[in-house]
Design an enzyme around this catalytic site. Structure first.
Site, mmCIF file in Angstrom:
data_model
loop_
_atom_site.group_PDB
_atom_site.id
_atom_site.type_symbol
_atom_site.label_atom_id
_atom_site.label_comp_id
_atom_site.label_asym_id
_atom_site.label_seq_id
_atom_site.Cartn_x
_atom_site.Cartn_y
_atom_site.Cartn_z
ATOM 1 N N HIS A 1 0.709 -7.704 -5.810
ATOM 2 C CA HIS A 1 1.199 -6.701 -4.864
ATOM 3 C C HIS A 1 2.549 -6.193 -5.358
ATOM 4 C CE1 HIS A 1 2.195 -4.496 -1.400
ATOM 5 N NE2 HIS A 1 1.754 -5.305 -0.457
ATOM 6 N N GLU B 1 -8.008 -4.070 8.003
ATOM 7 C CA GLU B 1 -8.387 -2.916 7.177
ATOM 8 C C GLU B 1 -9.894 -2.692 7.202
ATOM 9 O OE1 GLU B 1 -7.375 -0.976 2.813
ATOM 10 O OE2 GLU B 1 -6.932 -3.098 3.159
ATOM 11 N N LYS C 1 -5.179 -5.569 -6.247
ATOM 12 C CA LYS C 1 -4.088 -6.540 -6.132
ATOM 13 C C LYS C 1 -4.533 -7.928 -6.579
ATOM 14 C CE LYS C 1 -1.398 -4.414 -2.368
ATOM 15 N NZ LYS C 1 -2.162 -3.179 -2.123
ATOM 16 N N HIS D 1 -5.879 -1.475 0.639
ATOM 17 C CA HIS D 1 -4.564 -2.110 0.599
ATOM 18 C C HIS D 1 -4.768 -3.581 0.224
ATOM 19 C CE1 HIS D 1 -0.327 -2.318 1.193
ATOM 20 N NE2 HIS D 1 -0.417 -3.255 2.118
ATOM 21 N N PHE E 1 4.516 -3.059 6.087
ATOM 22 C CA PHE E 1 5.327 -3.665 7.135
ATOM 23 C C PHE E 1 6.124 -2.545 7.827
ATOM 24 C CE2 PHE E 1 5.923 -8.245 5.337
ATOM 25 C CZ PHE E 1 4.653 -8.561 5.778
ATOM 26 N N CYS F 1 5.612 -1.331 1.657
ATOM 27 C CA CYS F 1 4.430 -1.334 0.791
ATOM 28 C C CYS F 1 3.704 0.008 0.738
ATOM 29 C CB CYS F 1 3.460 -2.416 1.243
ATOM 30 S SG CYS F 1 4.254 -4.014 1.473
#
Length: 402
Positions: free
Chosen positions: A331, A305, A326, A294, A390, A162
């Site tokens: 996403h 975050e 998002k 994010h 990830f 990502c």
């Protein structure tokens, strides 16, 4: 070190088939997430996504091109055309020799994989098309952009889940800043919205069945999207000398690794990337007005975050605006940072902060100003774009109004 500016932007995503359409949708807080439409969707538990609608590839590309272009490559070329046209650059001579392409994607030709696995395993065929490998390889989009626009400089693909787009744009930025290249085409794309692509993500049990609600206490997971965001990064004096329109300036970046867990985010890793980007940009934390988060809508990401931002910015965190687009376009995995950079450009250039839609209940662990549900007018001079992937791989970009 050279100054680096953005002189072209192009996109296709669930909100629109252009930068203007996408920014208009962001200003309106429009949701591009809806029912998925593709083969065997009824076999999936997750049936929603930020799918690109009304995109007719057959009308844009000829038969030979269609044999070579996976959907993620089609999106890339579509967005690149808009970005390069806006920039006004023509890549010939020395400019062509030194300019290149750095793009991000996590999966590359996922639809091509999916189609050909079906052909071999389900339909029992013993042969596949001879161009399957060049169609599905992760670098296909970067290679086709380089060929289409005569870009003979450094060109390659970054794949860091990502954070792929942010890593790619950070490296393109560094190439221009160092003087290696006068201009770079950069960004990212992804198209995982096919049966196999969604089924794989279902296995992680991080997907929402109804909506993406970042930072809301009742959030229940992420929603996949697809599309591309492509930009022209250009050396400032080169752009100014030819009278180019400058959208904003890239002023810094940082990358970090959590070195901790393959899927669980780390507050410390995210904080190191955020503070590193500020240091590289030479700006104080108090100068930052907006962060494109994010903000995936998962329980773990959002609170981690917010904690990282609170740690880095201290008391200034209370006056920051931080939103997750998002919630509107989904996403885009490896392409997500590129599309989200548009929200930073809009904040800096137009003074409009994209909202976090779907926000319903305050979460004490996400107690920042997440610009809930409605866009906001505000003067911003510095913005950050966060990407935390990830594998614990983080990349943060810092941008400034020119």
């Amino acid at each position: 070190m050279k100054r680096v500016v953005i002189t072209g932007a192009g996109t296709i995503n669930a909100l629109g088939h252009s930068t203007a359409a996408t920014l208009e949708a962001m200003r309106e807080g429009r949701c591009g997430i809806g029912p998925l439409e593709f083969r065997d969707v009824d076999r999936l538990a997750i049936k929603i996504g930020g799918q690109v609608r009304d995109f007719e590839a057959e009308g844009r590309f000829n038969r030979q091109q269609m044999a070579l272009y996976d959907r993620f490559t089609q999106f890339t070329l579509f967005a690149a055309e808009e970005a390069i046209r806006q920039s006004g650059l023509e890549f010939i001579g020395e400019l062509a020799a030194k300019s290149g392409v750095v793009l991000g994607t996590a999966g590359g030709g996922v639809s091509t994989w999916d189609d050909n696995y079906r052909s071999v395993y389900e339909d029992g065929k013993n042969r596949v098309h001879p161009f399957v490998v060049p169609k599905l390889m992760n670098n296909a989009a970067a290679s086709h952009v380089s060929m289409e626009y005569n870009l003979k400089g450094p060109s390659y693909t970054v794949s860091t889940a990502c954070a792929s787009s942010n890593h790619a744009m950070a490296q393109a930025f560094q190439m221009v800043r160092s003087g290696m290249s006068p201009a770079m085409i950069t960004g990212g794309s992804e198209s995982m919205l096919c049966f196999g692509g969604v089924k794989a993500w279902e296995g992680l049990r991080v997907m929402s069945k109804d909506a993406c609600r970042p930072f809301s206490a009742n959030r229940n997971g992420m929603v996949q999207g697809e599309g591309a965001g492509i930009f022209v990064f250009e050396e400032y004096e080169h752009a100014r000398a030819r009278g180019a329109e400058i959208l904003c300036e890239i002023v810094g970046y940082a990358m970090s690794s959590d070195a901790a867990d393959i899927v669980m985010p780390s507050k410390q890793g995210a904080a190191r990337a955020i503070s590193g980007a500020l240091k590289d940009a030479g700006v104080n934390a108090s100068e930052v007005g907006y962060i494109n988060a994010h903000g995936t809508g998962t329980a773990a990401n959002d609170k981690t975050e917010c904690a990282a931002v609170a740690d880095v910015f201290g008391p200034h965190a209370d006056s920051l605006m931080m939103s997750s687009t998002k919630s509107m376009h989904g996403h885009l995995i490896g392409g997500t940072g590129a599309v989200e950079l548009l929200a930073c450009i809009m904040a800096l250039r137009d003074g409009v902060i994209a909202p976090t839609i779907g926000y319903e209940e305050p979460d004490p662990e996400c107690a920042l100003d997440v610009v809930p549900n409605e866009a906001r007018e505000a003067k911003v001079s510095v913005a950050l774009s966060n990407a935390f992937a990830f594998g614990g791989l983080n990349a943060v970009l810092a941008l400034k109004r020119v």
